[in-house]
Design a protein around this motif. Sequence first.
Motif, PDB file in Angstrom:
ATOM      1  N   PHE A  14     -10.737  16.616  41.724  1.00  0.00           N
ATOM      2  CA  PHE A  14     -12.144  16.330  41.437  1.00  0.00           C
ATOM      3  C   PHE A  14     -12.171  15.148  40.497  1.00  0.00           C
ATOM      4  CE2 PHE A  14     -16.373  17.672  39.548  1.00  0.00           C
ATOM      5  CZ  PHE A  14     -17.090  17.426  40.709  1.00  0.00           C
ATOM      6  N   ARG A  16     -14.401  11.621  38.783  1.00  0.00           N
ATOM      7  CA  ARG A  16     -15.560  10.750  38.598  1.00  0.00           C
ATOM      8  C   ARG A  16     -15.132   9.335  38.950  1.00  0.00           C
ATOM      9  NH1 ARG A  16     -16.986   7.013  35.112  1.00  0.00           N
ATOM     10  NH2 ARG A  16     -15.445   7.597  33.538  1.00  0.00           N
ATOM     11  N   SER A  20     -20.626   8.288  40.035  1.00  0.00           N
ATOM     12  CA  SER A  20     -20.583   9.362  41.040  1.00  0.00           C
ATOM     13  C   SER A  20     -19.433  10.314  40.742  1.00  0.00           C
ATOM     14  CB  SER A  20     -20.398   8.774  42.450  1.00  0.00           C
ATOM     15  OG  SER A  20     -21.527   8.037  42.855  1.00  0.00           O
ATOM     16  N   LYS A  21     -19.495  11.485  41.348  1.00  0.00           N
ATOM     17  CA  LYS A  21     -18.377  12.427  41.300  1.00  0.00           C
ATOM     18  C   LYS A  21     -18.141  12.962  42.700  1.00  0.00           C
ATOM     19  CE  LYS A  21     -19.804  15.190  37.924  1.00  0.00           C
ATOM     20  NZ  LYS A  21     -19.796  16.215  36.834  1.00  0.00           N
ATOM     21  N   LEU A  65     -23.586  13.197  43.521  1.00  0.00           N
ATOM     22  CA  LEU A  65     -22.637  14.243  43.131  1.00  0.00           C
ATOM     23  C   LEU A  65     -22.245  15.115  44.320  1.00  0.00           C
ATOM     24  CD1 LEU A  65     -24.386  15.405  39.825  1.00  0.00           C
ATOM     25  CD2 LEU A  65     -22.690  13.595  40.118  1.00  0.00           C
ATOM     26  N   MET A 104     -17.263   5.677  44.097  1.00  0.00           N
ATOM     27  CA  MET A 104     -16.069   6.473  44.365  1.00  0.00           C
ATOM     28  C   MET A 104     -14.886   5.609  44.785  1.00  0.00           C
ATOM     29  SD  MET A 104     -16.667   9.472  43.407  1.00  0.00           S
ATOM     30  CE  MET A 104     -15.044  10.082  43.891  1.00  0.00           C
ATOM     31  N   LEU A 376     -10.808  14.644  36.703  1.00  0.00           N
ATOM     32  CA  LEU A 376     -11.413  15.750  35.970  1.00  0.00           C
ATOM     33  C   LEU A 376     -10.611  17.046  36.100  1.00  0.00           C
ATOM     34  CD1 LEU A 376     -15.116  14.991  36.893  1.00  0.00           C
ATOM     35  CD2 LEU A 376     -13.938  14.455  34.753  1.00  0.00           C
TER      36      LEU A 376
END
Length: 383
Positions: A14, A16, A20-21, A65, A104, A376
């Motif tokens: 996961f 960032r 965006s994530k 997201l 991304m 993350l």
Amino acid sequence: MADHTGYDRIPAVFMRGGTSKGVVIRQADLPADRARWDSIFLSLMGSPDPHGRQLDGMGGGVSSLSKVCVVAPSSHPDADVDYTFAQVMVNEARVDYSGNCGNMSSAIGPYAVAEKMVSAADGDALVRIFNTNTGKVIHAVFEVRGGQPVREGRLAIPGVAGTGAPVRLDFLDPGGATTGRLLPTGNALDVLDVPDFGRIEASMVDAANACVFVEAAALGLAGNEMPSTLGERAHLCLWLEEIRASASLAMGITSSREAAHARRMVPFVGFVSGPQAAGTLSGENIAPESVDLTARMISNGQPHLALPLTASLCTAVAARIPGTLVNRSTRRETASGGLRIGMPSGVLTVDAEVDRDETGRPVAVRGSFYRTARRLFDGYVYP
């Protein structure tokens, strides 16, 4: 025990990337049959969710997201890795692969080095990324130390708290990413006949992702409105969606209005105005002299809190093409330098180089900007 997707868990990271994530997955960990990807991505994001929150998945309830990135070793002669971007709809059971996500994109190079997909010595590393959605190559340059991407740094970007290590992204030859042509209609300025609105001037430009630009004043707007204000105006959202659909047809992206409404990701629709004072989401104020252009963007029916990077790059390219509405709105004395775009989250600077071919038609040579990215967590996602 595997669920309805046939997969009980999938190794994933996961991350960032910019503002965006998303979930980043190795292509080797997904089924070879891509027709099965949609059900997996929808399930792991928690879509469709009629409540708009994606509480039963990894999504965050807004388009920025709700993203999945798939990475694989590349067979492209000018790339190290392939990157496929999937935009997962929040309220619909649909996944859109028609465009790229610039934010991304900034996570892909660091991911590839951290996952040992690309070897990099300490210092500035270059990872060459082939985006399969657009067929374009992106160069990501960032610092590596001890064999790992450096996370700490002093770069602050609008919309993200704190600072991080810079990732420079160079989009090479970004023109025609969606349609095959920088100016899909052949014109810098057209007039669209829009249902429920009427005739409106529009500039349709395709660089990194296809975009249609209109002037804020033509919509009865100042141009510096906040996203929440825009989202509350149902008639405005309807107008912008109809403008987007009309542009989709004019650009040759789709062949019917029904298909244009179904293909929500591209073209992006935005409205522009000249340099002006504006507030930001963080409560700060933007002075007119600190920007060269003011812009707002809508995608997937939602006003963006921070401009999508591919759309920002397209905006910068459009600013370099005489005759476009973006060029017309841009501060004259800075038209040949880095473009400072005023947006809801602050000021974003994007650089673009536009040349002319032997026939005099504009050619987008490159577009560049800086982002930060952060890993993350890693482990498994359960679709």
